[in-house]
Scaffold this active site. Sequence first.
Site, mmCIF file in Angstrom:
data_model
loop_
_atom_site.group_PDB
_atom_site.id
_atom_site.type_symbol
_atom_site.label_atom_id
_atom_site.label_comp_id
_atom_site.label_asym_id
_atom_site.label_seq_id
_atom_site.Cartn_x
_atom_site.Cartn_y
_atom_site.Cartn_z
ATOM 1 C CE LYS A 61 -7.014 12.743 -36.730
ATOM 2 N NZ LYS A 61 -6.411 11.391 -36.840
ATOM 3 C CE1 TYR A 101 -11.364 8.578 -36.487
ATOM 4 C CE2 TYR A 101 -10.983 9.546 -34.331
ATOM 5 C CZ TYR A 101 -10.703 9.484 -35.686
ATOM 6 O OH TYR A 101 -9.741 10.312 -36.231
ATOM 7 C CG PHE A 109 -5.551 2.228 -32.269
ATOM 8 C CD1 PHE A 109 -6.446 3.239 -32.642
ATOM 9 C CD2 PHE A 109 -5.381 1.156 -33.142
ATOM 10 C CE1 PHE A 109 -7.153 3.182 -33.832
ATOM 11 C CE2 PHE A 109 -6.095 1.092 -34.337
ATOM 12 C CZ PHE A 109 -6.977 2.108 -34.674
ATOM 13 N NE ARG A 137 -8.755 8.817 -46.618
ATOM 14 C CZ ARG A 137 -8.662 8.311 -45.388
ATOM 15 N NH1 ARG A 137 -9.156 8.980 -44.354
ATOM 16 N NH2 ARG A 137 -8.076 7.167 -45.184
ATOM 17 C CB THR A 143 -3.683 5.878 -41.599
ATOM 18 O OG1 THR A 143 -4.851 5.864 -42.429
ATOM 19 C CG2 THR A 143 -4.066 5.913 -40.134
ATOM 20 N NE ARG A 154 -3.410 11.606 -41.441
ATOM 21 C CZ ARG A 154 -4.455 10.800 -41.616
ATOM 22 N NH1 ARG A 154 -4.442 9.897 -42.583
ATOM 23 N NH2 ARG A 154 -5.511 10.886 -40.819
ATOM 24 C CG ASN A 164 -3.002 10.731 -38.001
ATOM 25 O OD1 ASN A 164 -3.749 11.427 -37.323
ATOM 26 N ND2 ASN A 164 -3.387 9.601 -38.570
ATOM 27 C CG HIS A 167 -10.990 12.857 -39.836
ATOM 28 N ND1 HIS A 167 -11.060 11.477 -39.879
ATOM 29 C CD2 HIS A 167 -12.157 13.305 -40.395
ATOM 30 C CE1 HIS A 167 -12.211 11.118 -40.422
ATOM 31 N NE2 HIS A 167 -12.897 12.207 -40.739
ATOM 32 C CD GLU A 178 -16.198 11.056 -41.160
ATOM 33 O OE1 GLU A 178 -15.616 12.009 -41.705
ATOM 34 O OE2 GLU A 178 -15.674 9.927 -41.046
HETATM 35 P P1 DAT Z 1 -7.564 7.656 -41.225
HETATM 36 O O1 DAT Z 1 -7.481 8.737 -40.200
HETATM 37 O O2 DAT Z 1 -6.429 7.722 -42.204
HETATM 38 O O3 DAT Z 1 -8.905 7.590 -41.905
HETATM 39 P P2 DAT Z 1 -8.388 5.343 -39.677
HETATM 40 O O4 DAT Z 1 -9.784 5.740 -39.934
HETATM 41 O O5 DAT Z 1 -8.015 3.916 -39.972
HETATM 42 O O6 DAT Z 1 -7.348 6.258 -40.484
HETATM 43 O O7 DAT Z 1 -8.000 5.621 -38.156
HETATM 44 C C1 DAT Z 1 -8.463 6.754 -37.492
HETATM 45 C C2 DAT Z 1 -7.362 7.302 -36.621
HETATM 46 O O8 DAT Z 1 -7.038 6.366 -35.624
HETATM 47 C C3 DAT Z 1 -6.049 7.554 -37.352
HETATM 48 O O9 DAT Z 1 -6.027 8.785 -38.029
HETATM 49 C C4 DAT Z 1 -5.069 7.512 -36.229
HETATM 50 C C5 DAT Z 1 -5.648 6.441 -35.322
HETATM 51 N N1 DAT Z 1 -5.015 5.136 -35.590
HETATM 52 C C6 DAT Z 1 -5.252 4.309 -36.639
HETATM 53 N N2 DAT Z 1 -4.490 3.222 -36.583
HETATM 54 C C7 DAT Z 1 -3.761 3.352 -35.448
HETATM 55 C C8 DAT Z 1 -2.768 2.555 -34.808
HETATM 56 N N3 DAT Z 1 -2.379 1.388 -35.313
HETATM 57 N N4 DAT Z 1 -2.215 3.021 -33.664
HETATM 58 C C9 DAT Z 1 -2.601 4.207 -33.125
HETATM 59 N N5 DAT Z 1 -3.529 4.993 -33.674
HETATM 60 C C10 DAT Z 1 -4.090 4.585 -34.815
HETATM 61 MG MG MG Z 2 -10.793 7.023 -41.234
#
Ligand code: DAT
Ligand code: MG
Length: 202
Positions: A61, A101, A109, A137, A143, A154, A164, A167, A178
């Site tokens: 990222k 996303y 968020f 993963r 996350t 991370r 973080n 991805h 994706e």
């Molecule tokens: P991951 O990236 O572990 O697959 P995700 O798909 O649930 O997690 O979320 C995508 C991204 O969105 C994540 O890497 C960071 C952001 N994100 C997730 N939860 C968040 C939160 N509570 N506040 C801010 N950003 C968040």
């Molecule tokens: Mg995800």
Amino acid sequence: MVMLQRCVFKRIQQLYSGNQASTKSLLSGFSTALLQGHRPAACRNISSLPDVKEKTLVVVKPDGVQRSLVGQIIQRFEQRGFKLVGLKMLQVSEDLLSQHYCQLRTKPFYPTLVHYMTSGPVVVMVWEGYKVVETSRMMVGHTNPAEAQAGTVRGDFSIHVSRNVVHASDSPEGAQREIQLWFEGKELLNWDSCYQTSTCEV
Ligand code: DAT
Ligand code: MG
């Protein structure tokens, strides 16, 4: 392989029992075993094994790129034994990101996530190998970096969920979706790594 092991064992026995086997004859045993049909693993064909062809999408990222973490992240995947089959750097559009996303569009968020992900270039990759989705993963970690274990990307490089670093696709189906979103078919290379059969029994 068993034949080769027997051959080595026999030579070691000879050496220890006072039989003056020279280094030359010890080595000749290896080559004889190989000539008798015990080919090194690297010579075998793995194209018939779909398991080892599993692919996943990994994105460094904007914060990871800004902090010069690209090399270290790539190194972890290479070191683990996965094969890089696609790689590019780009400034992601809001349109692509909203498709990537799509399940998060209603989250509070989401607007800040879009702002952050479009704030600078990203490095996007496709890695291939046995159970690469699940393993990636684990390598990437939780996350929320505050809950990510040390040793994960991370857990080692970040502190807050809003930054973080990386991805990784969360399922084989998600990975396929994706990868198609980020890459054209011709951008993915089907190449033979000389390490392939040294990292996976086939
Ligand atoms: P991951 O990236 O572990 O697959 P995700 O798909 O649930 O997690 O979320 C995508 C991204 O969105 C994540 O890497 C960071 C952001 N994100 C997730 N939860 C968040 C939160 N509570 N506040 C801010 N950003 C968040
Ligand atoms: Mg995800």
